[in-house]
Design a protein around this motif. Structure first.
Motif, short mmCIF file in Angstrom:
data_model
loop_
_atom_site.label_atom_id
_atom_site.label_comp_id
_atom_site.label_asym_id
_atom_site.label_seq_id
_atom_site.Cartn_x
_atom_site.Cartn_y
_atom_site.Cartn_z
N PHE A 47 -7.83 0.56 -3.23
CA PHE A 47 -6.37 0.55 -3.40
C PHE A 47 -5.98 0.28 -4.85
O PHE A 47 -5.00 0.85 -5.34
CB PHE A 47 -5.77 -0.50 -2.48
CG PHE A 47 -4.27 -0.57 -2.53
CD1 PHE A 47 -3.63 -1.72 -2.99
CD2 PHE A 47 -3.49 0.49 -2.13
CE1 PHE A 47 -2.25 -1.81 -3.03
CE2 PHE A 47 -2.10 0.43 -2.18
CZ PHE A 47 -1.48 -0.72 -2.62
N SER A 48 -6.70 -0.54 -5.54
CA SER A 48 -6.33 -0.89 -6.92
C SER A 48 -6.46 0.28 -7.88
O SER A 48 -5.98 0.22 -9.01
CB SER A 48 -7.18 -2.06 -7.41
OG SER A 48 -8.55 -1.69 -7.43
N ARG A 49 -7.11 1.36 -7.47
CA ARG A 49 -7.25 2.54 -8.30
C ARG A 49 -6.07 3.50 -8.15
O ARG A 49 -6.03 4.53 -8.81
CB ARG A 49 -8.55 3.28 -7.97
CG ARG A 49 -9.80 2.46 -8.27
CD ARG A 49 -11.04 3.28 -8.04
NE ARG A 49 -11.11 4.45 -8.91
CZ ARG A 49 -12.03 5.40 -8.81
NH1 ARG A 49 -12.96 5.33 -7.86
NH2 ARG A 49 -12.04 6.42 -9.63
N TYR A 50 -5.12 3.12 -7.32
CA TYR A 50 -3.97 3.98 -7.07
C TYR A 50 -2.70 3.41 -7.70
O TYR A 50 -2.37 2.23 -7.49
CB TYR A 50 -3.74 4.16 -5.58
CG TYR A 50 -4.78 5.01 -4.90
CD1 TYR A 50 -5.99 4.47 -4.50
CD2 TYR A 50 -4.55 6.36 -4.67
CE1 TYR A 50 -6.96 5.25 -3.90
CE2 TYR A 50 -5.50 7.16 -4.06
CZ TYR A 50 -6.71 6.60 -3.67
OH TYR A 50 -7.66 7.38 -3.08
N ALA A 51 -2.02 4.26 -8.46
CA ALA A 51 -0.66 3.93 -8.84
C ALA A 51 0.22 4.19 -7.63
O ALA A 51 -0.03 5.13 -6.86
CB ALA A 51 -0.21 4.79 -10.01
N MET A 52 1.23 3.36 -7.46
CA MET A 52 2.10 3.46 -6.29
C MET A 52 3.54 3.67 -6.71
O MET A 52 3.96 3.22 -7.78
CB MET A 52 2.00 2.19 -5.45
CG MET A 52 0.60 1.85 -4.98
SD MET A 52 -0.08 3.08 -3.85
CE MET A 52 1.04 2.90 -2.46
N GLY A 53 4.28 4.35 -5.87
CA GLY A 53 5.69 4.58 -6.17
C GLY A 53 6.54 4.50 -4.92
O GLY A 53 6.05 4.66 -3.80
N TRP A 54 7.81 4.23 -5.16
CA TRP A 54 8.82 4.31 -4.11
C TRP A 54 9.82 5.40 -4.51
O TRP A 54 10.28 5.42 -5.65
CB TRP A 54 9.55 2.99 -3.94
CG TRP A 54 8.77 1.92 -3.24
CD1 TRP A 54 8.06 0.91 -3.82
CD2 TRP A 54 8.61 1.75 -1.83
NE1 TRP A 54 7.47 0.12 -2.87
CE2 TRP A 54 7.79 0.62 -1.63
CE3 TRP A 54 9.07 2.44 -0.71
CZ2 TRP A 54 7.43 0.16 -0.36
CZ3 TRP A 54 8.71 1.99 0.55
CH2 TRP A 54 7.91 0.87 0.71
N SER B 22 11.05 3.50 -8.03
CA SER B 22 10.26 2.54 -8.78
C SER B 22 8.79 2.91 -8.69
O SER B 22 8.37 3.62 -7.78
CB SER B 22 10.48 1.13 -8.21
OG SER B 22 9.78 0.16 -8.98
N ALA B 23 8.01 2.43 -9.67
CA ALA B 23 6.57 2.68 -9.69
C ALA B 23 5.84 1.47 -10.23
O ALA B 23 6.42 0.67 -10.99
CB ALA B 23 6.25 3.91 -10.54
N ILE B 24 4.58 1.36 -9.84
CA ILE B 24 3.76 0.24 -10.30
C ILE B 24 2.34 0.72 -10.53
O ILE B 24 1.83 1.58 -9.80
CB ILE B 24 3.81 -0.92 -9.27
CG1 ILE B 24 3.14 -2.18 -9.82
CG2 ILE B 24 3.20 -0.50 -7.94
CD1 ILE B 24 3.46 -3.43 -9.00
N SER B 25 1.71 0.19 -11.55
CA SER B 25 0.35 0.58 -11.88
C SER B 25 -0.65 -0.03 -10.90
O SER B 25 -0.31 -0.94 -10.14
CB SER B 25 0.01 0.14 -13.30
OG SER B 25 0.08 -1.28 -13.39
N GLY B 26 -1.88 0.45 -10.97
CA GLY B 26 -2.92 -0.06 -10.07
C GLY B 26 -3.17 -1.55 -10.24
O GLY B 26 -3.43 -2.26 -9.27
N SER B 27 -3.07 -2.01 -11.47
CA SER B 27 -3.27 -3.43 -11.75
C SER B 27 -2.05 -4.27 -11.40
O SER B 27 -2.15 -5.49 -11.30
CB SER B 27 -3.59 -3.61 -13.23
OG SER B 27 -2.45 -3.26 -14.01
#
Length: 127
Positions: free
Chosen positions: A29-36, A49-54
């Motif tokens: 999961f930490s290798r994925y950037a996530m967004g809404w 909104s978006a957030i980096s893997g870290s």
């Protein structure tokens, strides 16, 4: 393959708050950037909104800056969207999305950059 399941949507009054959650399957999961993203009736899907893997890099649409906060818990394979001071124009179906990225600090803001999507959760803000 990543499966995403959103929850936390509902009906809230103007000025209220909701917290959306997105649970992800998989072991990296930490290798994925996530967004809404969100889509209101008759409108195109738009970035929220978006957030980096870290989790160290975030970005927001101007319309939600100062009101929404994105966060993630990589140990729980989850990403969250805390929504405060909700307005009627925030009414939409909210989607969680994921894309594998090279660097932990990478984020993505365009919907066509994401590979995996949840089914969406309805948020209705009533006045």
């Amino acid at each position: 393959q990543v499966q995403l399941v959103e929850s936390g949507g509902g009906l809230v009054q103007v000025g209220g708050s909701l917290r959306l959650s997105c649970a992800a399957s998989g072991r990296t999961f930490s290798r994925y950037a996530m967004g809404w993203f969100r889509q209101a009736p008759g409108k195109e899907r738009e970035f929220v909104s978006a957030i980096s893997g870290s989790g160290g890099v975030t970005d927001y649409a101007d319309s939600v800056k100062g009101r929404f906060t994105i966060s993630r818990d990589n140990a729980k394979n989850a990403v969250y969207l805390q929504m405060n001071s909700l307005k009627s124009e925030d009414t939409a179906v909210y989607y969680c999305a994921a894309v594998m990225v090279v660097w932990p600090s990478n984020i993505r803001m365009r919907s066509n950059e994401y590979d995996y999507w949840g089914q969406g959760t309805q948020v209705t803000v009533s006045s």
